[in-house]
Scaffold this active site. Structure first.
Site, PDB file in Angstrom:
ATOM      1  N   THR A  48       0.825  -1.215   0.000  1.00 16.29           N
ATOM      2  CA  THR A  48       0.000   0.000   0.000  1.00 16.29           C
ATOM      3  C   THR A  48       0.857   1.262   0.000  1.00 16.29           C
ATOM      4  O   THR A  48       0.376   2.319  -0.379  1.00 16.29           O
ATOM      5  CB  THR A  48      -0.917   0.037   1.241  1.00 16.29           C
ATOM      6  OG1 THR A  48      -0.111  -0.240   2.381  1.00 16.29           O
ATOM      7  CG2 THR A  48      -2.021  -0.987   1.144  1.00 16.29           C
ATOM      8  N   SER A  80      31.707  -4.952   7.521  1.00 15.70           N
ATOM      9  CA  SER A  80      30.511  -5.518   8.140  1.00 15.70           C
ATOM     10  C   SER A  80      30.797  -6.957   8.519  1.00 15.70           C
ATOM     11  O   SER A  80      31.443  -7.688   7.755  1.00 15.70           O
ATOM     12  CB  SER A  80      29.337  -5.480   7.157  1.00 15.70           C
ATOM     13  OG  SER A  80      28.299  -6.333   7.624  1.00 15.70           O
ATOM     14  N   GLY A 136      12.592 -10.165   4.657  1.00 13.53           N
ATOM     15  CA  GLY A 136      11.402  -9.314   4.665  1.00 13.53           C
ATOM     16  C   GLY A 136      11.271  -8.538   5.969  1.00 13.53           C
ATOM     17  O   GLY A 136      10.208  -7.998   6.271  1.00 13.53           O
ATOM     18  N   ASP A 189       9.631   0.826   5.081  1.00 13.15           N
ATOM     19  CA  ASP A 189      10.697   0.267   5.911  1.00 13.15           C
ATOM     20  C   ASP A 189      11.490   1.351   6.639  1.00 13.15           C
ATOM     21  O   ASP A 189      11.778   1.249   7.830  1.00 13.15           O
ATOM     22  CB  ASP A 189      11.666  -0.551   5.043  1.00 13.15           C
ATOM     23  CG  ASP A 189      10.957  -1.617   4.235  1.00 13.15           C
ATOM     24  OD1 ASP A 189       9.786  -1.901   4.531  1.00 13.15           O
ATOM     25  OD2 ASP A 189      11.583  -2.162   3.303  1.00 13.15           O
TER      26      ASP A 189
END
Ligand code: ADP
Ligand code: MG
Length: 410
Positions: A48, A80, A136, A189
């Site tokens: 959305t 990292s 996700g 996000d």
């Protein structure tokens, strides 16, 4: 009985110690400080954000940590614990299409802040994270948001101190992901990682031009008092063509809005004063022989409506009643938007059969994670049932996380 793979969140001290040590091992001397930012889980409101609609994420207790020290020149050097070797570049060389690899998410934030008129120089930084990659749960936004608050602090920008300033950091991190890392995500996000609050869900409204007070409203989300918890299952499923499918869904939405003469599909949603789904579907019929466009539209519009109603229930302290909305969201993503997959459906079906109040896929789909709302006393039974179902089906063992609504980037 299958063993259950729990992914525990690190304590802040543990995360800070890890990146501090990695920094000291990789560069001379100590970092100027340590910052961190959470991954996120979206309770409802999927696909959305790029339709100017509503989403309702919470921040995970799982965070990405960064130890950072500014430099006098415009070089960026990065290490990292999740990547090999050292990533190096000059900020002056960072431009859309020019940066490769994971450092693009980091240097992209510096580039975007610079584009927005904020002076940031080069830096050395060490990163480590307990947010699972590509599950996700937004490890990419956690990385960008951690970089954003770190650069905000060392450059003295002061943006992280207010929600309005954080909304500016959201713009920078989103531009980093879209324009430098090349992932056309919609902003959910980054908003979640930078603007969520502990004990709250964040009702995001992606209508363009809203001020921060309207675009992100914290909603108290107290599961523990209700004896509930949010169980996250990382299915470990990875499917091909994910970004192509995502692009195709976005394109369908844009096409439908254009055929209807609307700025976005938001303008159909009745909850937001739109034209209504029946009229929109009728108008699309002539242009949509196979029905695909109408199914996509029906998902987006019904999902916006479900998100508004879910948020209302949460606001009323009725978190135990949201289960049916989660299930309806999953069915819509599976059948109308066609972004679920066998693994996600298996989590949802198994969790529901073993006592969950609601369950759905979360994130973009085609793999990644699913969530289940469960009574605290049922956590073990539900997770065991899901782990067993995956083992019985011959699938890779999933990982499990508990997701109390946690704190934003800091
Ligand atoms: P998700 O955000 O769902 O976890 P993405 O594909 O959007 O998945 O982002 C994952 C990518 O982000 C990784 O492939 C890597 O390039 C980058 N990334 C995220 N966290 C880290 C980290 N701790 N160290 C290095 N790169 C990272
Ligand atoms: Mg991501």
């Amino acid at each position: 009985m299958t063993t259950i793979n729990w992914l525990e969140a690190w304590t802040a001290e543990d995360g800070a110690r890890r990146v501090d040590e990695l920094f000291t091992r990789s560069f001379d001397g100590s970092p100027e400080g340590v910052w961190s930012a959470p991954g996120r889980v979206n309770l409802i409101g999927e696909h959305t954000d790029y339709n100017a609609g509503l989403c309702l994420p919470t921040a995970l207790p799982h965070r990405t940590y960064i130890a950072l020290r500014p430099r006098d020149d415009d070089h960026v050097r990065l290490v990292s614990a999740q990547a090999e070797g050292m990533w190096e570049a000059r900020l002056s060389d960072i431009a859309p299409g020019a940066a490769r690899g994971w450092g693009a998410y980091v240097a992209g934030v510096a580039w975007a802040l610079d584009q927005a008129g904020h002076k940031v120089g080069g830096f050395d930084a060490a990163v480590d994270s307990c947010v699972p990659f590509g599950a996700g749960l937004s490890s990419s936004a956690a990385l960008e948001a951690a970089v954003a608050v770190a650069l905000d602090a060392v450059a003295g920008l002061g943006l992280a101190a207010s929600d309005a300033g954080r909304a500016e950091l959201v713009d920078a991190t989103r531009r980093a992901e879209n324009e430098i890392a090349g992932a056309p995500t919609g902003g959910l996000d980054q908003s979640a990682s930078l603007r969520c609050r502990e004990g709250h869900a964040l009702l995001l409204d992606f209508k363009p031009g809203l001020d921060p007070l309207e675009s992100g409203v914290p909603v108290p989300f107290d599961l523990a008092t209700a004896g509930l918890t949010l169980l996250v299952v990382d299915t470990k499923a990875e499917h091909d063509h994910v970004s192509g499918e995502y692009g195709a869904r976005r394109a369908s939405c844009e096409q439908a809005a254009e055929l209807l003469g609307l700025d976005s599909l938001r303008d159909i949603a009745p909850t937001l004063g739109g034209m209504g789904i029946e009229r929109a579907l009728a108008e699309l019929e002539a242009h949509d022989p196979d029905g695909v466009l109408r199914r996509r539209v029906r998902h987006v519009v019904s999902e916006i409506d479900r998100t508004a109603r879910f948020a209302d229930l949460v606001r009323e302290g009725r978190a135990a009643d949201v289960g049916p909305f989660m299930l309806a969201s999953h069915a819509s993503l599976r059948d109308d938007y066609e972004v679920s997959c066998r693994e996600l459906d298996l989590v949802v079906d198994t969790a529901m059969a073993s006592g969950a109040l609601g369950a759905r896929m979360t994130g973009g789909g085609f793999g990644g994670s699913a969530i289940a709302l469960v009574h605290l006393s049922d956590v073990d039974a539900v997770s065991q049932a899901v782990a067993d179902a995956f083992a019985d089906a011959g699938l890779t063992a999933p990982a499990f996380l508990l997701a109390p609504p946690s704190a934003p980037a800091a």
